[in-house]
Design a protein around this motif. Structure first.
Motif, PDB file in Angstrom:
ATOM      1  N   PHE A   1       3.281  -4.841   3.000  1.00  0.00           N
ATOM      2  CA  PHE A   1       3.454  -5.943   2.122  1.00  0.00           C
ATOM      3  C   PHE A   1       4.844  -6.264   1.712  1.00  0.00           C
ATOM      4  CE2 PHE A   1       3.464  -8.126  -2.365  1.00  0.00           C
ATOM      5  CZ  PHE A   1       2.492  -9.141  -1.960  1.00  0.00           C
ATOM      6  N   TYR A   2       5.595  -5.214   1.600  1.00  0.00           N
ATOM      7  CA  TYR A   2       7.125  -5.414   0.932  1.00  0.00           C
ATOM      8  C   TYR A   2       8.045  -5.331   2.210  1.00  0.00           C
ATOM      9  CZ  TYR A   2       5.497  -5.478  -3.722  1.00  0.00           C
ATOM     10  OH  TYR A   2       4.834  -5.783  -4.880  1.00  0.00           O
ATOM     11  N   GLY A   3       7.462  -4.704   3.559  1.00  0.00           N
ATOM     12  CA  GLY A   3       8.559  -4.471   4.512  1.00  0.00           C
ATOM     13  C   GLY A   3       8.760  -5.864   5.197  1.00  0.00           C
ATOM     14  N   ASP A   4       9.759  -5.870   6.403  1.00  0.00           N
ATOM     15  CA  ASP A   4       9.928  -7.219   7.096  1.00  0.00           C
ATOM     16  C   ASP A   4       8.943  -7.738   7.635  1.00  0.00           C
ATOM     17  OD1 ASP A   4      10.548  -4.545   8.505  1.00  0.00           O
ATOM     18  OD2 ASP A   4      11.039  -6.130   9.956  1.00  0.00           O
TER      19      ASP A   4
ATOM     20  N   MET B   1       1.541  -0.764   1.073  1.00  0.00           N
ATOM     21  CA  MET B   1       3.180  -1.346   0.356  1.00  0.00           C
ATOM     22  C   MET B   1       4.031  -1.609   1.476  1.00  0.00           C
ATOM     23  SD  MET B   1       2.443  -1.493  -2.875  1.00  0.00           S
ATOM     24  CE  MET B   1       1.951  -0.735  -4.276  1.00  0.00           C
ATOM     25  N   GLU B   2       4.159  -0.698   2.477  1.00  0.00           N
ATOM     26  CA  GLU B   2       5.032  -1.056   3.638  1.00  0.00           C
ATOM     27  C   GLU B   2       4.615  -2.376   4.131  1.00  0.00           C
ATOM     28  OE1 GLU B   2       4.772   2.198   6.489  1.00  0.00           O
ATOM     29  OE2 GLU B   2       5.386   3.707   4.628  1.00  0.00           O
TER      30      GLU B   2
END
Ligand SMILES: Cc1cc2nc3c(=O)[nH]c(=O)nc-3n(C[C@H](O)[C@H](O)[C@H](O)COP(=O)(O)OP(=O)(O)OC[C@H]3O[C@@H](n4cnc5c(N)ncnc54)[C@H](O)[C@@H]3O)c2cc1C
Lengths: 547, 138
Positions: free
Chosen positions: B114-117, B111-112
């Motif tokens: 995929f959704y992180g910057d 998730m980090e």
């Protein structure tokens, strides 16, 4: 021995909210000031926009200090087990370490406390086991300094909407931030159930002010620095003013180790490690501690003398006790209309209907909508508990709902416990060899009851605003502190139950002051920084006038 | 750092945690790139490198024990069912790391990524932000 060059009128430890204001006021009053900050002066680029390493989500690091290596603390849990932790980890209760302190990256909500917040014990009585007390000063005493903070640091707001407070003598210097989509929905929802709302006052330029631009409503406000420098902290207001006098020397990456005294126990200066690690001594007529509620307490405790073997100001075992912050109960809602329009900072709308006068609980708190939530924070913290944690359903929900989800939450008046405290650890030391902060205890259970009450009110507001589904965890007993840390050296007239007097002067000393959140007797049901700034204006003005 | 086989298992698992649909799946979006970069020396997850290697091997063993196939070759539904059992610690192979802990971390880090910057090495061209409607305008 300090050389002639190391002599000042005033030494200020910590260049955050309180310290920055004190530096500005004292330098402009003609004093020669040494402002010592352990962190660095950070540019917008250095703070960056890393979504995993910032002061909002410190997953693998953060962006405003302190350094991850060499700055441990010890956290003691309910069963007495101690853990050594690093600054970006849970339980550390970090704020920030840089020029500006927390104000460099904060959300900039600019709340005055209410008159009742200064009289908690006489309004509610003192529950058993709590150290709840009245302040030795009143709202009226602080009011002129709230006004100064609003004008000299710079707040955007609408005084006509602040009906929970006595009327203001002067309006805010700038109009409120424009309402955004979620704010419109929440205002409509509140009015449907007869609740008064108000625009959230912010330390953000909504017009050009103090020679800096207005806010561009970007999406990275809280936890980050401002791309147009429209967010007002001490780093772009009072500290530059101090330096501009030519009388304030500001040193950074300098860690104060202890307060120095003479043979009779009188404060004469401080000892610090400069950026090369060299131990340096500086002397002054007056020392002001503004290191934040955990580090100021640590510094006093680490400065034991023959006259005060338990630490300076700690003859009555008060330093480090009554640590407070804020519980932040909240409820998330899924709406059938979009709540997100991308206009930052995001928070625009609050209610102060439940700060006081709630049946059966002590105090209460302000409730407001939320800053723009970064996608990874949304994924980690805002999804409904019955949603699968991974897979097609999780992804589809993220896609369909990110713009339709929003939360209401707010800071709850902490009911202090003397057992919620900062001590220094007998073993663990930081990279300079200084004993570190040890955190233990919890808030008083009454705080949890008030927080549970506010959690219900948040739910009521979200539902009244049209949410089709709501979720969120009810509050549980824990230590509060964190970014709103306060209370560890509280003000009072009686040295047996307080650390400083009504002017921030440490009991038993005539030249040692504290100007930061440590002196808060109670922490209000509001974000604390405007009160910290106002108190520092008041304390610094008093120091300037006293010699 | 990871073997070719471990990387294959990782790719397949990441694509079930964030499956491709009308928008890219986790692997194409760079969640794996993020993870490999963080697991590498100097990365913030480098202390988990060995843990990941063991977990990915065990996941493949689990697939073989159950269906005589490598994890990456199973169909989507079978992979999902197997991951759900790993998540619940209902395993038959011998796991040197706790299955649910391994899977929880894998999900979290995916998730980090995929959704992180995008600056963190994942979320290529901000695909996840486009998908959910988070725009950086200022
Ligand atoms: C992400 C974030 C969002 C926030 N949002 C809001 C908000 O919207 N509204 C609000 O009211 N508040 C907010 N806050 C909280 C607010 O920033 C703090 O309440 C405030 O900064 C505390 O002021 P202070 O003077 O007590 O300490 P600080 O501002 O923390 O300053 C203390 C300084 O002292 C330095 N220091 C400590 N020890 C030493 C030493 N031994 N030697 C030298 N220097 C030392 C530290 O490095 C630090 O810079 C937020 C904070 C953060 C981090």
């Amino acid at each position: 021995m300090a050389s002639q060059a190391n002599r000042y009128d005033v030494i200020i430890v910590g260049a955050g909210a309180g310290g920055g204001v004190a530096a500005g006021v004292l330098a402009e009053a003609g004093k020669r000031v040494l402002l010592i900050e352990r962190g660095r002066s950070l540019s917008f680029e250095e703070i960056g926009r890393d979504h995993l390493r910032n002061q909002r989500l410190s997953q693998h690091g953060h962006n405003a200090g302190p350094d991850i290596v060499g700055n441990p603390r010890v956290s003691v849990d309910g069963r007495g087990r101690a853990r050594t932790i690093r600054p970006h980890e849970g339980g550390y209760h970090n704020n920030a370490a840089c020029v500006g302190g927390g104000t460099r990256v904060y959300g900039a909500q600019a709340w005055r406390f209410m008159p009742q917040d200064f009289r908690m014990a006489s309004t509610y009585g003192v529950p058993q086991g709590s150290s709840l007390a009245d302040w030795p000063i009143s709202y009226e005493d602080l009011e002129p300094y709230y006004e100064r903070a609003e004008w000299e640091v710079g707040v955007a707001g609408d005084r006509a909407a602040m009906t929970h407070l006595p009327s203001y003598r002067r309006d805010y210097p700038m109009p409120s931030i424009p309402v955004n989509q979620q704010g419109r929905v929440y205002r409509r929802g509140a009015s449907a159930i007869g609740w008064h709302t108000l625009p959230v006052p912010l330390l953000i330029n909504t017009t050009e002010y103090n020679g800096r631009a207005a806010c561009h409503q970007c999406q990275h406000c809280v936890g980050f620095a401002c791309p147009t420098d429209a967010k007002n902290g001490t780093q772009n207001t009072l500290i530059p003013r101090a330096v501009a006098t030519g009388r304030c020397e500001s040193v950074t990456e300098a860690m104060v180790e202890r307060i120095e005294t003479d043979g009779a126990g009188r404060v004469v200066g401080v000892a610090y490690f400069d950026r090369e690690g060299t131990r340096t001594e500086a002397r002054a007529e007056v020392v002001v501690l503004s290191a934040g509620a955990t580090e100021t307490a640590r510094l006093l405790l680490n400065s034991a003398t023959a006259a005060e073997p338990q630490g300076i100001g700690n003859t009555h075992d008060q330093v480090g006790r009554n640590l407070q912050g804020h519980y932040y109960p909240g409820v998330v809602g899924l709406f059938s209309e979009p709540m997100f329009d991308g206009l930052g900072p995001g928070v625009t709308t609050a209610t102060c209907r439940f700060n006081h006068g709630n049946d059966g609980v002590i105090g209460g708190g302000m409730l407001a909508d939320e800053f723009i939530v970064l996608p990874i924070i949304f994924q980690k913290r805002m999804l409904p508990p019955d949603l699968p944690k991974w897979g097609a359903a999780n992804k589809a929900f993220m896609r369909d709902s990110y713009r339709y989800i929003s939360d209401i939450k707010g800071p709850v008046q902490d009911i202090p416990s003397p057992e919620a405290r900062v001590t220094v650890d007998p073993q663990v030391r930081d990279r300079w060899g200084i004993p570190v902060v040890r955190l233990s205890g919890t808030t008083h259970p009454e705080t949890v009851r008030t927080a549970a009450f506010m959690w219900e009110r948040a739910k009521e507001w979200v539902l009244a605003s049209g949410a089709v589904k709501v979720w969120g965890k009810p509050p549980e007993l824990m230590l509060s502190g964190g970014q709103h840390q306060a209370g560890t050296c509280r003000m009072g007239d009686d040295p047996r139950t307080s650390v400083v007097d009504a002017h921030g002067r440490v009991h038993g000393h005539n030249n040692l002051y504290i100007a930061d959140a440590s002196v808060h007797v109670t922490n209000g049901g509001f974000n604390p920084v405007l009160t910290i700034l106002a108190l520092s204006f008041r304390t610094a003005e008093h120091i300037a006038q006293s010699w | 750092m990871l073997t070719a086989q471990q990387t294959e298992v990782l790719q397949a698992a990441i694509n079930r945690i964030i499956p491709p649909d009308e928008s890219p799946g986790g692997w194409d979006a760079g969640a794996g790139d993020y993870l490999l970069r963080q697991l590498d020396r100097g990365g913030d997850l480098s202390h988990f490198a060995e843990f990941y290697a063991k977990g990915l091997d065990a996941l493949n063993d689990e697939a073989r024990t159950e269906s005589w196939a490598a994890f990456a070759t199973m169909d989507d539904a079978a992979q999902d069912a197997l991951l759900a059992r790993v998540e619940a610690d209902e395993v038959t192979a011998k796991w040197p790391v706790e299955p649910s802990v391994f899977f929880r971390r894998l999900v979290e880090h995916t998730m980090e990524g995929f959704y992180g910057d995008p600056g963190n090495g994942g979320n290529r061209d901000a695909v996840s932000w486009q998908m959910i409607g988070f725009e950086v305008r200022g």
